[in-house]
Motif scaffolding. Structure first.
Motif, PDB file in Angstrom:
ATOM      1  N   GLY A 100       0.822  -1.203   0.000  1.00 16.57           N
ATOM      2  CA  GLY A 100       0.000   0.000   0.000  1.00 16.57           C
ATOM      3  C   GLY A 100       0.855   1.250   0.000  1.00 16.57           C
ATOM      4  N   GLY A 101       0.261   2.358  -0.410  1.00 17.67           N
ATOM      5  CA  GLY A 101       0.983   3.627  -0.446  1.00 17.67           C
ATOM      6  C   GLY A 101       0.152   4.698  -1.117  1.00 17.67           C
ATOM      7  N   ASP A 102       0.552   5.943  -0.939  1.00 16.38           N
ATOM      8  CA  ASP A 102      -0.168   7.069  -1.528  1.00 16.38           C
ATOM      9  C   ASP A 102      -0.095   7.021  -3.051  1.00 16.38           C
ATOM     10  N   PRO A 103      -1.042   7.636  -3.724  1.00 18.49           N
ATOM     11  CA  PRO A 103      -0.983   7.678  -5.191  1.00 18.49           C
ATOM     12  C   PRO A 103       0.266   8.397  -5.676  1.00 18.49           C
ATOM     13  N   GLY A 104       0.938   7.812  -6.671  1.00 19.34           N
ATOM     14  CA  GLY A 104       2.126   8.418  -7.248  1.00 19.34           C
ATOM     15  C   GLY A 104       3.387   8.258  -6.428  1.00 19.34           C
ATOM     16  N   ILE A 105       3.360   7.438  -5.379  1.00 17.34           N
ATOM     17  CA  ILE A 105       4.528   7.298  -4.521  1.00 17.34           C
ATOM     18  C   ILE A 105       5.570   6.386  -5.151  1.00 17.34           C
ATOM     19  N   GLY A 106       5.139   5.484  -6.073  1.00 17.70           N
ATOM     20  CA  GLY A 106       6.097   4.615  -6.757  1.00 17.70           C
ATOM     21  C   GLY A 106       5.846   3.135  -6.582  1.00 17.70           C
ATOM     22  N   LYS A 107       4.628   2.748  -6.211  1.00 18.57           N
ATOM     23  CA  LYS A 107       4.325   1.322  -6.010  1.00 18.57           C
ATOM     24  C   LYS A 107       4.464   0.544  -7.311  1.00 18.57           C
ATOM     25  N   SER A 108       3.841   1.033  -8.379  1.00 25.84           N
ATOM     26  CA  SER A 108       3.908   0.335  -9.663  1.00 25.84           C
ATOM     27  C   SER A 108       5.335   0.323 -10.211  1.00 25.84           C
ATOM     28  N   THR A 109       6.069   1.403  -9.997  1.00 25.95           N
ATOM     29  CA  THR A 109       7.457   1.447 -10.448  1.00 25.95           C
ATOM     30  C   THR A 109       8.295   0.396  -9.747  1.00 25.95           C
ATOM     31  N   LEU A 110       8.129   0.282  -8.437  1.00 23.02           N
ATOM     32  CA  LEU A 110       8.889  -0.709  -7.675  1.00 23.02           C
ATOM     33  C   LEU A 110       8.567  -2.127  -8.136  1.00 23.02           C
ATOM     34  N   LEU A 111       7.293  -2.423  -8.340  1.00 22.73           N
ATOM     35  CA  LEU A 111       6.901  -3.785  -8.711  1.00 22.73           C
ATOM     36  C   LEU A 111       7.305  -4.109 -10.145  1.00 22.73           C
ATOM     37  N   VAL A 124       1.636 -10.170 -10.159  1.00 26.82           N
ATOM     38  CA  VAL A 124       1.382  -8.830  -9.632  1.00 26.82           C
ATOM     39  C   VAL A 124      -0.019  -8.402 -10.034  1.00 26.82           C
ATOM     40  N   ILE A 125      -0.813  -7.949  -9.056  1.00 26.75           N
ATOM     41  CA  ILE A 125      -2.165  -7.434  -9.305  1.00 26.75           C
ATOM     42  C   ILE A 125      -2.171  -5.963  -8.931  1.00 26.75           C
ATOM     43  N   ASP A 126      -2.355  -5.102  -9.895  1.00 25.57           N
ATOM     44  CA  ASP A 126      -2.293  -3.659  -9.686  1.00 25.57           C
ATOM     45  C   ASP A 126      -3.593  -3.026 -10.209  1.00 25.57           C
ATOM     46  N   SER A 127      -4.608  -2.864  -9.383  1.00 27.68           N
ATOM     47  CA  SER A 127      -4.623  -3.055  -7.939  1.00 27.68           C
ATOM     48  C   SER A 127      -5.820  -3.937  -7.582  1.00 27.68           C
ATOM     49  N   ILE A 128      -5.885  -4.380  -6.335  1.00 32.83           N
ATOM     50  CA  ILE A 128      -6.937  -5.283  -5.893  1.00 32.83           C
ATOM     51  C   ILE A 128      -8.295  -4.595  -5.885  1.00 32.83           C
ATOM     52  N   GLN A 129      -8.319  -3.262  -5.748  1.00 31.21           N
ATOM     53  CA  GLN A 129      -9.605  -2.540  -5.723  1.00 31.21           C
ATOM     54  C   GLN A 129     -10.272  -2.459  -7.092  1.00 31.21           C
ATOM     55  N   THR A 130      -9.553  -2.793  -8.165  1.00 30.78           N
ATOM     56  CA  THR A 130     -10.149  -2.739  -9.500  1.00 30.78           C
ATOM     57  C   THR A 130     -10.663  -4.094  -9.979  1.00 30.78           C
ATOM     58  N   VAL A 131     -10.302  -5.169  -9.291  1.00 30.28           N
ATOM     59  CA  VAL A 131     -10.700  -6.518  -9.704  1.00 30.28           C
ATOM     60  C   VAL A 131     -12.096  -6.815  -9.175  1.00 30.28           C
ATOM     61  N   PHE A 132     -12.895  -7.523  -9.972  1.00 33.10           N
ATOM     62  CA  PHE A 132     -14.262  -7.841  -9.545  1.00 33.10           C
ATOM     63  C   PHE A 132     -14.619  -9.261  -9.964  1.00 33.10           C
TER      64      PHE A 132
END
Length: 455
Positions: free
Chosen positions: A95-106, A170-178
């Protein structure tokens, strides 16, 4: 025949109620109940278990205790936080704030794993495959074993996993999956819970190391039900200030390692780079000979970090003085000010006090108390400390300086960076060999520490 039922769920903890409540009985949060519609389908044979397990109970002493093999990510800071690498079949939440770099790291982690011959499936529900390719071009993360899919349907994702057979997911992000069977909207409590359960089942049965990216609320907690953090094996928070280039990766839950470790990265044009010596980074712009500035030796897990503390004490123009701190607990700061007033006779009732941890680092261990006290006293008396002094120690309410753990590690880090004197608790001087190239002064009270630090 499907029967529709309406329930109310707490977005903070997942508490379920048949009617709306203003205050959640589970987590005591206000206005967190949302309405969701569920379809319950009655079928024959529901008394028969859907899943049959062939496992039988066995004595715990007969179970093999071999350590799980780990997959090294190729990123040392990430390996440190995870406890030595990724465990196959583990489920990790980031988890992290928007634009902090989560997708970049993964994405960088995914590319590093493909260089070891592993197959990676990166599923993005927020970016198209072209956008992901553009980011991969910028990061230099192109590989034939890195598969990218833009999909949010859980059933389609399961088909892709069956076809690709990845080693890392990698699932980016879990809140978009249904899930189509669940009638609520993506990101709701029911959808997040059911989809996470599916991914957990896939990770455990197939042995696929899975990473879920989670959105965060305005308070900084991961959005969705609280049980989401209970279901996964590891919870990581990616933190950092928007006005600084470095990022901190912190573990708050880890079934396979310590939760005290942090990883430090620096954001650049070509992505995230590891910071091998964070102390040099945090002290690079430190002013010398300025009142209110001190250096504290703090511990982040097993890693010593030297950080600058800055205090500013000024006369107030209001009936009640202000007490503001950035990077540490405000209540702890008020406690130390009270100790200085009572035990040292400093009249701070008509003074505003501001405290800042330079670089935006967050410190939460008691060992920083002595440095906080020295910083406030230095600013109040307008006397600078020696530029090559380091402080650490816990301050009690009676003004005593208590011992802290890992004193030897803190002192060695200070000596390595060229500091000449360490002021620390007298009780922490025993049981280890002192370095010869640095002076170590043990103090038992705050008065002794101020006498040494401020002459």
């Amino acid at each position: 025949m499907a029967k529709t039922k309406t329930k109310f769920y707490c977005t903070e903890c997942g508490y379920e109620s048949p009617k709306w409540l203003g205050k959640c009985p589970g987590c005591q949060s206000w206005n967190s109940m949302v309405e969701e519609t569920e379809s319950v389908v009655k079928t024959q044979g529901m008394s028969t278990p859907v899943f049959h397990s062939k496992e039988k109970p066995q004595s715990i002493i007969n179970i093999e205790s071999d350590q799980e093999p780990r997959i090294l990510t190729g990123i040392g800071e990430l390996n440190r936080v995870l406890g030595g690498g990724i465990v196959p079949g583990s489920l990790v939440l980031v988890g992290g704030d928007p634009g902090i770099g989560k997708s970049t790291l993964l994405l960088q982690t995914s590319h590093a794993l493909t260089t070891q011959g592993l197959r990676v499936l990166y599923i993005s529900g927020e970016e198209s495959v072209r956008q992901t390719r553009l980011r991969a071009d910028r990061l230099g993360a192109l590989s034939s074993e890195l598969y990218v899919l833009c999909e949010t349907n859980m059933e389609a994702i399961e088909e892709a996993i069956e076809a690709i057979q990845p080693n890392f997911l990698v699932i980016d992000s879990i809140q978009t999956v249904f899930l189509p069977e669940v009638t609520s909207a993506p990101g709701s409590v029911s959808q997040v819970r059911e989809c996470t359960t599916r991914f957990m089942r896939i990770a455990k049965i197939r042995g696929i190391a899975t990473v879920l990216v989670g959105h965060v609320t305005k308070e900084g907690a991961i959005a969705g039900p609280r049980m989401l953090e209970h279901m996964v094996d590891c919870v990581l928070y990616f933190e950092g200030e928007r006005h600084h280039t470095y990022r901190l990766l912190r573990a708050v839950k880890n079934r396979f390692g310590s939760t005290n470790e942090i990883g430090i990265f620096e954001m650049g044009e070509i992505g995230l780079s590891e910071v091998g010596n964070p102390s040099e980074l945090f002290l690079s712009e430190r002013p010398l000979g300025v009142a209110g500035s001190t250096v504290v030796a703090s511990m982040e897990g097993t890693r010593p970090v030297l950080v600058e503390l800055q205090a500013l004490v000024a006369a107030t123009h209001f009936p009640s003085p202000r007490r503001m701190s950035t990077g540490l607990d405000n209540q702890r700061m008020a406690l130390i000010i009270a100790v200085l007033e009572k035990r040292m006779g400093m009249f701070l009732q008509n003074q505003d006090a501001y405290l800042n941890v330079a670089g935006g680092v967050k410190l939460d261990e008691p060992a920083i108390d002595l440095a906080v006290a020295v910083s406030i006293a230095s600013s109040f008396r307008d006397i600078p400390t020696q530029p090559y002094d380091v402080f650490f120690g816990e301050v009690g309410l009676t003004g005593e300086v208590r011992g802290v753990s890992r004193a030897e590690t803190r002192v060695k880090e200070a000596a390595k960076l060229g500091f000449r004197r360490v002021i620390m608790p007298e009780k922490s001087l025993k049981g280890w060999k002192h370095p010869k190239d640095i002076q170590i002064i043990g103090v038992s009270t705050v008065a002794d520490a101020l006498a040494v630090a401020l002459n």
